[in-house]
Design a protein around this motif. Structure first.
Motif, PDB file in Angstrom:
ATOM      1  N   ALA B 116       1.022  -1.198   0.029  1.00  0.00           N
ATOM      2  CA  ALA B 116       0.016   0.194   0.009  1.00  0.00           C
ATOM      3  C   ALA B 116       0.878   1.077   0.161  1.00  0.00           C
ATOM      4  O   ALA B 116       0.681   2.164  -0.834  1.00  0.00           O
ATOM      5  CB  ALA B 116      -0.877   0.044   1.222  1.00  0.00           C
ATOM      6  N   GLN B 117       1.900   1.128   0.915  1.00  0.00           N
ATOM      7  CA  GLN B 117       2.881   2.197   0.747  1.00  0.00           C
ATOM      8  C   GLN B 117       3.655   2.722  -0.586  1.00  0.00           C
ATOM      9  O   GLN B 117       3.564   3.792  -0.860  1.00  0.00           O
ATOM     10  CB  GLN B 117       3.909   2.411   1.921  1.00  0.00           C
ATOM     11  N   GLN B 118       3.938   1.490  -0.985  1.00  0.00           N
ATOM     12  CA  GLN B 118       4.471   1.679  -2.296  1.00  0.00           C
ATOM     13  C   GLN B 118       3.767   2.290  -3.333  1.00  0.00           C
ATOM     14  O   GLN B 118       4.056   2.978  -3.954  1.00  0.00           O
ATOM     15  CB  GLN B 118       4.936   0.174  -2.862  1.00  0.00           C
ATOM     16  N   ALA B 119       2.586   1.952  -3.514  1.00  0.00           N
ATOM     17  CA  ALA B 119       1.406   2.447  -4.352  1.00  0.00           C
ATOM     18  C   ALA B 119       1.301   3.765  -4.022  1.00  0.00           C
ATOM     19  O   ALA B 119       1.225   4.643  -5.133  1.00  0.00           O
ATOM     20  CB  ALA B 119       0.102   1.586  -4.134  1.00  0.00           C
ATOM     21  N   LEU B 120       1.145   4.393  -2.751  1.00  0.00           N
ATOM     22  CA  LEU B 120       0.777   5.796  -2.540  1.00  0.00           C
ATOM     23  C   LEU B 120       2.293   6.536  -2.833  1.00  0.00           C
ATOM     24  O   LEU B 120       1.978   7.663  -3.332  1.00  0.00           O
ATOM     25  CB  LEU B 120       0.510   5.913  -1.071  1.00  0.00           C
ATOM     26  N   ALA B 121       3.308   5.872  -2.571  1.00  0.00           N
ATOM     27  CA  ALA B 121       4.509   6.646  -2.882  1.00  0.00           C
ATOM     28  C   ALA B 121       4.704   6.912  -4.430  1.00  0.00           C
ATOM     29  O   ALA B 121       5.023   7.870  -4.762  1.00  0.00           O
ATOM     30  CB  ALA B 121       5.795   5.973  -2.205  1.00  0.00           C
ATOM     31  N   SER B 122       4.291   5.915  -5.133  1.00  0.00           N
ATOM     32  CA  SER B 122       4.607   5.825  -6.491  1.00  0.00           C
ATOM     33  C   SER B 122       3.536   7.143  -7.045  1.00  0.00           C
ATOM     34  O   SER B 122       3.808   7.695  -8.005  1.00  0.00           O
ATOM     35  CB  SER B 122       4.261   4.549  -7.255  1.00  0.00           C
ATOM     36  N   ALA B 123       2.310   6.898  -6.591  1.00  0.00           N
ATOM     37  CA  ALA B 123       1.318   7.935  -6.914  1.00  0.00           C
ATOM     38  C   ALA B 123       1.931   9.481  -6.795  1.00  0.00           C
ATOM     39  O   ALA B 123       1.229  10.534  -7.496  1.00  0.00           O
ATOM     40  CB  ALA B 123      -0.092   7.774  -6.341  1.00  0.00           C
ATOM     41  N   LEU B 124       2.416   9.536  -5.769  1.00  0.00           N
ATOM     42  CA  LEU B 124       3.018  10.737  -5.292  1.00  0.00           C
ATOM     43  C   LEU B 124       4.653  11.166  -6.032  1.00  0.00           C
ATOM     44  O   LEU B 124       5.041  12.146  -5.851  1.00  0.00           O
ATOM     45  CB  LEU B 124       3.240  11.131  -3.791  1.00  0.00           C
TER      46      LEU B 124
END
Lengths: 305, 305
Positions: B116-124
């Motif tokens: 989840a953190q990976q996906a959010l960091a990528s989105a940012l």
């Protein structure tokens, strides 16, 4: 005549507007609105109750001119979700979300839906009682083009398009009218079915086992206000749902859906084999809402019970 | 020297700033930040990861000047909650909430916290890997004045005041370093413990069973950057936590907490019985962050392993 509350059954905008008009006529302490929860949806970590909130926002004079949500609300969280690449199909304002997050928190802490809605309505300054039809989950589902949709998905993602093939109120078998709903119906001075979609706005309320029976058993006169204005529906896809029910889009069709509950009907054209009040059913300003509410209540109170 | 990533252990602002400086030095593809999740909290229907998001927002150049949250964020939902009469003790911006709601949704759908953190960091737009220390819940709790607090409640509601009597990392026994964390440590070119609170920011990371052992087993040099600048702590209640640990608030105290992991230490005054780089540890602008990161990495790479 009972000195109990005026009870309105409401789903969408028509019922909410009539409730707002009735607030002017009898005051919040004499008004109970029993509201459809079949559209409720758990999303964004929150519990959204579209119809109860629609009624609550109308009664609080906080409804936005777009027809849903809080006046002047912002949409920062939805914009944030979109920025993360999420397809936001269900739009919810920031303060609206705050309400729905708080509702979810209260439900998780063990409150009944009725209690949570009461607390939120009070916080918004609403004195009338806005009662969910049941505390148990009932979810309206619509089949169109061979596919089943939750009601919100059907209305928003499909824009209510497509021939309605079936309607299901999932969970209705395990649902019961709340004690508050049963007490309000038993004590009612009059019961008014608001001018909302008979199938998907009022239908889920009447589908809760025991609720229609309670209305029949009540000594209060029961009238429906037709949602048809000038031969058409003001808002929403009522026509295809009436067609699915095999009913015409007129007062007679409306009366058929609600029979044998009704003692009378309010509509803008003579068409039903029932005691009838013929009057304008358009509610496009506070005065017309108050007038229709007042006329409807007066009419109901003249009916033999 | 390994061509693996530079690995930074980070909790609060100091570690996040050093990570941002290191991003300029080695680039996102060569940077892994292992972050404390002991402050995580489930609130507002969302899953808030304060330290991982602090690092992510710093790496995305989106950190607000208030020191937490997204630059220019609004607080409509919190205002809405307050309007409902709720005491909002944990403040979260609207777009920040969107991130935390999406994290909760991903966790509920079965993703690991790491994913989840990976996906959010990528989105940012963050290319560096921001790794939660563990996917299982570990919750830092602090005892002060005979009462136990979650870390956020202690820092916010009590403003970090009161003599620290005990610290507990609830759930640590069942936690394990993630495969991503173990791989990064094993492959690391250098491991740098960021200048954050050794007890409550870095402590939970090192308390995950097997994580300290992995650092010891790694062939990478391990250095700590002291959080003490000019004899004092830049931000947060480190002093009372160091006192509870029975350690002095200086480089020697810091070194004692991390022994026997360290091959060297970076501080602004000579005090530890270890190979040392004496340099300014203040990171108040991009250039000082880049410089400290560069010097720390160069120093680490000179150490015998």
């Amino acid at each position: 005549v009972s000195d109990g509350p005026v009870v309105i059954l409401a789903g969408g905008t028509g019922g909410a507007k009539l409730a707002r008009g009735m607030l002017d006529v009898v005051g919040g302490e004499n008004l109970v609105v029993i509201v459809n929860t079949g559209d409720d949806i758990e999303i964004y970590g929150s519990y959204v109750s579209p119809d109860p909130d629609l009624v609550t926002f109308w009664l609080a004079d906080r409804i936005d001119s777009r027809g849903w949500g809080l006046e002047g609300d912002t949409f920062q969280v939805m914009d944030g979700l979109r920025e993360l690449g999420i397809e936001v199909w269900f739009n919810l304002g920031d303060r609206d979300l705050a309400i729905c997050l708080e509702r979810a928190r209260r439900l998780q802490s063990g409150e009944r839906l009725t209690e949570a809605q009461q607390a939120l309505a009070s916080a918004l300054g609403v004195a009338a009682r806005v009662l969910p039809m049941a505390d148990q989950p009932v979810r309206t589902r619509v089949q169109a083009d061979q596919q089943w949709w939750s009601l919100q998905e059907f209305l928003i993602r499909r824009r209510g398009q497509g021939e309605v093939q079936d309607v299901d109120f999932r969970g209705r078998g395990a649902a019961r009218p709340t004690p508050e709903v049963l007490a309000a119906i038993a004590d009612a001075r009059a019961i008014i079915i608001g001018p909302s979609n008979p199938v998907i706005s009022i239908g889920p309320i009447l589908a809760v086992p025991g609720l229609s029976e309670a209305i029949v058993a009540s000594s209060a006169p029961t009238v429906a206000v037709s949602p048809i204005v000038g031969g058409a529906i003001v808002k929403g896809p009522t026509e295809s749902f009436m067609r699915w029910r095999g009913q015409s889009l007129d007062g007679a069709g409306i009366a058929n859906v609600y029979a044998p509950l009704l003692d009378g009907i309010v509509a803008d054209e003579p068409s039903a084999p029932l005691p009838m009040l013929e009057t304008s059913t358009l509610m496009n300003d506070p005065e017309s809402r108050r007038r229709l509410a007042e006329q409807t209540l007066s009419f109901a109170l003249t009916l033999p019970q």
